[in-house]
Design a protein around this motif. Structure first.
Motif, short mmCIF file in Angstrom:
data_model
loop_
_atom_site.label_atom_id
_atom_site.label_comp_id
_atom_site.label_asym_id
_atom_site.label_seq_id
_atom_site.Cartn_x
_atom_site.Cartn_y
_atom_site.Cartn_z
N LEU A 1 -4.38 2.30 6.28
CA LEU A 1 -3.31 1.39 5.90
C LEU A 1 -2.17 2.22 5.32
N ASP A 2 -0.93 1.81 5.56
CA ASP A 2 0.22 2.48 4.98
C ASP A 2 1.15 1.44 4.38
N THR A 3 1.75 1.76 3.25
CA THR A 3 2.68 0.85 2.57
C THR A 3 3.95 1.62 2.24
N PRO A 4 5.07 0.92 1.94
CA PRO A 4 6.33 1.60 1.64
C PRO A 4 6.22 2.52 0.42
N VAL A 5 7.01 3.59 0.43
CA VAL A 5 6.99 4.53 -0.69
C VAL A 5 7.63 3.90 -1.93
N PHE A 6 8.44 2.86 -1.75
CA PHE A 6 8.99 2.15 -2.90
C PHE A 6 8.71 0.66 -2.76
N GLU A 7 8.59 0.01 -3.91
CA GLU A 7 8.28 -1.41 -3.97
C GLU A 7 9.34 -2.09 -4.82
N LEU A 8 9.39 -3.41 -4.76
CA LEU A 8 10.23 -4.14 -5.70
C LEU A 8 9.73 -3.86 -7.11
N ARG A 9 10.65 -3.68 -8.02
CA ARG A 9 10.26 -3.32 -9.38
C ARG A 9 9.33 -4.36 -9.99
N ASN B 1 -0.53 -10.92 2.93
CA ASN B 1 -1.06 -11.19 4.27
C ASN B 1 -2.26 -12.12 4.24
N ASN B 2 -2.56 -12.71 3.07
CA ASN B 2 -3.65 -13.68 2.92
C ASN B 2 -4.98 -13.15 3.47
N ILE B 3 -5.29 -11.91 3.10
CA ILE B 3 -6.52 -11.27 3.56
C ILE B 3 -7.66 -11.60 2.61
N SER B 4 -8.82 -11.98 3.16
CA SER B 4 -9.98 -12.33 2.34
C SER B 4 -10.93 -11.16 2.15
N ALA B 5 -10.98 -10.25 3.11
CA ALA B 5 -11.88 -9.10 3.00
C ALA B 5 -11.33 -7.95 3.82
N ILE B 6 -11.37 -6.74 3.26
CA ILE B 6 -10.92 -5.55 3.96
C ILE B 6 -11.52 -4.32 3.28
N LYS B 7 -11.83 -3.33 4.08
CA LYS B 7 -12.28 -2.05 3.58
C LYS B 7 -11.28 -1.02 4.08
N ARG B 8 -10.39 -0.52 3.20
CA ARG B 8 -9.27 0.29 3.66
C ARG B 8 -9.22 1.64 2.94
N TYR B 9 -8.54 2.58 3.62
CA TYR B 9 -8.24 3.85 2.96
C TYR B 9 -6.77 4.17 3.18
N GLN B 10 -6.20 4.94 2.27
CA GLN B 10 -4.80 5.36 2.39
C GLN B 10 -4.64 6.72 1.74
N ILE B 11 -3.97 7.62 2.41
CA ILE B 11 -3.66 8.95 1.88
C ILE B 11 -2.15 9.09 1.88
N ALA B 12 -1.54 9.13 0.72
CA ALA B 12 -0.07 9.14 0.64
C ALA B 12 0.38 9.66 -0.72
N LYS B 13 1.68 9.92 -0.83
CA LYS B 13 2.24 10.44 -2.07
C LYS B 13 2.61 9.31 -3.02
N VAL B 14 2.45 9.59 -4.32
CA VAL B 14 2.87 8.67 -5.37
C VAL B 14 3.75 9.45 -6.35
N TYR B 15 4.44 8.70 -7.24
CA TYR B 15 5.46 9.32 -8.09
C TYR B 15 5.35 8.82 -9.53
N ARG B 16 5.42 9.77 -10.46
CA ARG B 16 5.34 9.41 -11.88
C ARG B 16 6.34 10.23 -12.68
#
Length: 889
Positions: A489-497, A539-554
């Motif tokens: 799974l991949d998600t945007p590098v930025f989200e709504l605050r 996405n109204n998901i009831s069950a999922i087994k996911r992995y994601q490898i991506a950068k995060v920022y602090r």
């Protein structure tokens, strides 16, 4: 002939919308170089009522002000009155007071203030102290650039060493930015110099090695004072909320703190400037002149001057002394520049820069013989040139000091004149100073392209060897995730605050906010868990087994092993399952990851959030303080309990007894089933707490499952594990590396049953783990270094070596290998050793050598690099032979 009238003074507008009073404007007003003009819109806001004379505020009484101080203070007070009137419609500021102050600009001779509000503004704004601080700021600001330029000029005169300015900037927060910037700027000014050395053999010594640190500290102090002065000059006074007198005294004390920091840095700059001047003077051949130049102020004199500045006194007296000491530094800097100029002028081996034509930047123009020809035998010895930047600086200084005239002979009297002229040159009232500062900045900024670029603090670049290790690790991690049925799974590098805020407890302050673009307030993702929960809810998901490898920022303070940008490798299971079913699998995934990465000994600390809450309830912590107390307990891996206890009592409001009770319980740790038995024994307080009982029952199921899966040996049941994030609701865990490389936590996770529900009305329980891959990489990189083996950055299996320049032949041969699925490169060079060297350095196991003789015979030569063996095979068979060799190494 009539004498022309003096030029009209410039006007400084006060009170206008968006108008800012600068320290330079205060300085100009103080010397009568400018006159104040009240903006018409500001006059309209003032009251026309008759004055009601007030007693002069205590802070302004009996002050014997010099004319320039009185003018500067009057300008500050006038601006404060206008700002306050604009800020508050109820503030009573009279037009009579404003116009009188603007007309005379003399605080000492001004009539009494006309209202209580005016008197309160005068008391709260500390106008005399602010004015003096503004004068200091104005005179110090240009010296930042000039000090670097003069240090570079002295380095030329002393034939110093560029090694003194080797101060690399790093991205991990372990370097001082101002120090690195000074070093880079001085090196830019010296660029192209044939006088300075680059191999540690120059006469740099402490005279130049201290420049980056000392000049950097001066930069920092000037910048800090400027920020404060700018606020004090332009912030309106808030009336009626605080005692005006105490507010004014507070401002004075604050300004003293900033100016004291600046004065200390000025003292260090004075000592260094005098030392450099003497060192340069030591190279003058004339003994009499050398002796005269070496005299003057010494270290003891400076110490005495500095001691007089820093003696305890009122703010105005202190700021006056600090201002005088700054002007004394300006004289020292001018003297150093004069000495450096003299040394360069007297050295016949140095080519002097000429301000003509295209040589304006540095190189001199040779005087040609008549007719443009040189006579026979007229050979001029090659002279050494200055750097392009220092050449430009020298020309500006020399033209000002000599008024553009030639220098017939350098003597002590001439140097004294130069010192005086340059000191006046460095004064903000000199119209040419702006040109000098602008020129220095242009030189420095023009070399931005040539200067080595830097990366932001807390970030890193990764070379080919490091990327080889990373790719290998990512392949292992992805393999484990897929083995357990994980989907990518991949998600945007930025989200709504709004998506990120309120999910991380006290760590929310580390979220990177982005500038508003198009009406949406966004932030860089802090982790991958909250975006995953948002995705499940959206996405109204009831069950999922996911992995994601991506950068995060602090937005953290960078340190060893702590970065602002880094990878996370997450594995999460969302949905409703039997108790501890997904928790078991996620922890099993974690142990498999760390085992297959083969990093060495590690330990997985495990606790339960309900058990933790139960412990706090047992100890007497109010429910509303559970999360903030947990964030303190979470620091026990870095701090002693005494330090954590101090934070709990002094900052979190926990009683001393409660803190001691917490301390006695968080020490509980050990083998999971043994600690579980201990906590469930008869009489245990945990068994009297409903939440704790439920947690212990779940942990029993989990520990037995882990035992059957041969994973429990890595687990430590640890009640001190708290995990400060707000969204955890059940089991929590953290993996810690136990080897020699100190990296701390390498993975963490837990159950978060309510996080998805924060984004929708539907609750979807979930549990996950995040691998801190950056720290794992640090361990793996150290392991590779310890092996002392070549790290292969490529997977190339064959090098096609053409002993010549025949690209067509190379293309034909290498394409056959590529078509057969063999990883291959090609190289064109006539030297066999270059081919072998490249294959050896990059770890390529096989070579195909093709020279003129091989082409004639229709053969190629195969070389096994490791075995150092060669064999000839037919050209048509070489691909098949290589496939066999590669499949049976």
């Amino acid at each position: 002939m009539d004498t022309p009238p003096p030029p009209a003074a410039a006007a400084v507008t006060l009170g206008g919308k968006g108008v800012v009073l600068t320290p330079a404007a205060v300085y100009a007003l103080s010397l009568g170089l400018a006159d104040p003009v009240i903006d018409p819109s500001a006059l309209q806001r003032l009251s026309n009522r008759a004055p009601s004379p007030q007693e002069t505020p205590k802070s302004l009484r009996e002050l014997a002000l010099a004319p320039h101080e009185s003018r500067a203070a009057a300008a500050v007070l006038l601006n404060k009155l206008l700002l306050t009137a604009a800020d508050s419609s109820s503030a009573l500021v009279t037009a009579a007071t404003a116009t009188t102050l603007a007309g005379s600009l003399d605080l000492a001779a001004a009539p009494p203030l006309a209202s209580r509000d005016e008197a309160a503004v005068a008391a709260a704004s500390a106008p005399v102290a602010v004015a003096l601080a503004a004068l200091i700021d104005c005179c110090a600001a240009p010296l930042v650039s000039i000090a670097d330029a003069v240090a570079a000029l002295s380095c030329e005169a002393a034939r110093g060493d560029l090694v003194a300015f080797d101060v690399p900037a790093s991205g991990d927060g372990l370097s001082v930015k101002d120090e690195a910037d000074v070093a880079a700027d001085v090196k830019t000014l010296l660029l192209g110099s044939k006088l300075v050395s680059t191999g540690g053999g120059g006469a740099s010594g402490a005279f130049f090695t201290k420049v980056p640190a000392v000049n950097g500290a001066f930069r920092e102090a000037v910048r800090a004072l400027h920020k404060r002065v700018r606020v004090e000059l332009n912030a309106p006074v808030k009336l009626g909320k605080r005692d005006a007198g105490e507010t004014g005294e507070g401002k004075e004390e604050a300004l003293m703190v900033f100016v004291a920091q600046l004065t200390r840095s000025v003292h260090a700059m004075c000592k260094l400037s005098i030392a450099r001047a003497r060192f340069c003077a030591g190279s003058i051949a004339d003994p009499e002149l050398r002796e005269k130049l070496a005299g003057g102020t010494n270290a003891d004199d400076l110490t005495g001057m500095f001691a007089k500045v820093t003696i305890d006194s009122d703010a105005v007296s202190f700021l006056r002394r600090a201002y005088s000491y700054l002007l004394k530094f300006r004289d020292f800097l001018a003297w150093e520049a004069a000495v450096a100029m003299a040394v360069i002028e007297m050295d016949s081996s140095i080519e002097k820069p000429q301000a003509t034509g295209e040589n304006e930047a540095g190189s001199s123009t040779e005087n040609k013989q008549a007719g443009g020809k040189k006579e026979k035998g007229d050979r001029k010895s090659k002279k050494k040139t200055l750097g392009k930047g220092t050449s430009a600086v020298l020309m500006l200084l020399r033209d000002h000091a000599t008024d553009g005239k030639a220098v017939p002979c350098v003597n002590s009297a001439l140097l004294a004149d130069w010192g005086i002229e340059l000191s006046l040159f460095f004064d903000p009232k000199c119209p040419k100073l702006e040109l000098l500062v602008k020129k220095v900045k242009e030189i420095v900024e023009s070399n931005e392209v040539g200067r080595l670029p830097k990366i932001p603090k807390g970030t890193r670049d990764f070379g080919r060897e490091q990327m080889a290790i990373r790719e290998r690790a990512f392949a292992i991690i992805t393999g484990v995730f897929k083995m357990h049925g994980g989907v990518a799974l991949d998600t945007p590098v930025f989200e709504l605050r709004e998506t990120l805020m309120g999910k991380y407890g006290e760590d929310s302050k580390l979220i990177y906010d982005l500038a508003d673009q198009g009406g949406e307030l966004c932030s860089l993702r802090y982790d991958l868990t909250v975006p995953f929960a948002r995705y499940v809810a959206m996405n109204n998901i009831s069950a999922i087994k996911r992995y994601q490898i991506a950068k995060v920022y602090r937005r953290d303070n960078p340190s060893k092993g702590r970065y602002r940008e880094f990878y996370q490798c997450d594995f999460d299971i969302a949905g409703v399952y039997e108790p501890m079913e997904p928790d078991f699998e996620v922890i099993k995934v974690l142990t498999e990851l760390l085992d297959k990465l083969d990093i060495g000994v590690y330990e997985v600390k495990l606790n339960h959030r309900k058990l933790l809450d139960g412990m706090l309830e047992i100890c007497g912590v109010p429910a509303e303080k559970f999360r903030t107390v947990c964030s303190s307990i979470d620091k026990l891996d870095k701090l002693t309990f005494e330090e954590v206890k101090k934070e709990l009592v002094e900052e979190k409001g926990v009683s001393d007894e409660t803190a001691e009770n917490i301390g006695s319980l968080v020490k509980t740790k050990g083998l999971p089933l043994e600690v579980l038995l201990e906590l469930r024994k008869e009489g245990s307080k945990f068994m009297q707490n409903e939440g704790s009982v439920a947690a212990l029952n779940e942990l029993e199921i989990l520990f037995k499952a882990l035992e059957k899966a041969n994973a429990i040996d890595r687990i430590s049941f640890d009640l001190s594990l708290a995990r400060g994030l707000d969204y955890y609701t059940g089991v929590i865990y953290e993996a810690v590396f136990k080897g020699a490389t100190q990296v701390g936590s390498i993975a963490a996770g837990g159950r978060y049953d309510k996080l998805v529900g924060m984004f929708s009305n539907k609750q979807v329980p979930a549990v996950g783990v995040s691998l801190g891959i950056e720290r794992v990489f640090a361990i793996m990189e150290q392991q590779e270094k310890d092996k002392n083996e070549v790290i292969r950055a490529t997977e190339t299996e064959v090098l096609v070596s053409i002993l010549g320049k025949d690209l067509v032949l190379a293309a034909e041969l290498v394409n056959e290998l590529w078509s057969a699925g063999i990883k291959a490169e090609f190289k064109l060079t006539t030297r066999v050793q270059n081919h072998i060297k490249y294959a050896t350095q990059t770890g390529i196991p096989w070579m195909v050598l093709v020279g003129e003789s091989e082409m004639k015979e229709g053969k190629v030569k195969l070389k096994d690099i490791r075995a150092n063996q060669e064999e000839e095979v037919l050209r048509k068979d070489f691909v098949q032979v290589l496939k066999q060799r590669l499949s049976n190494p």
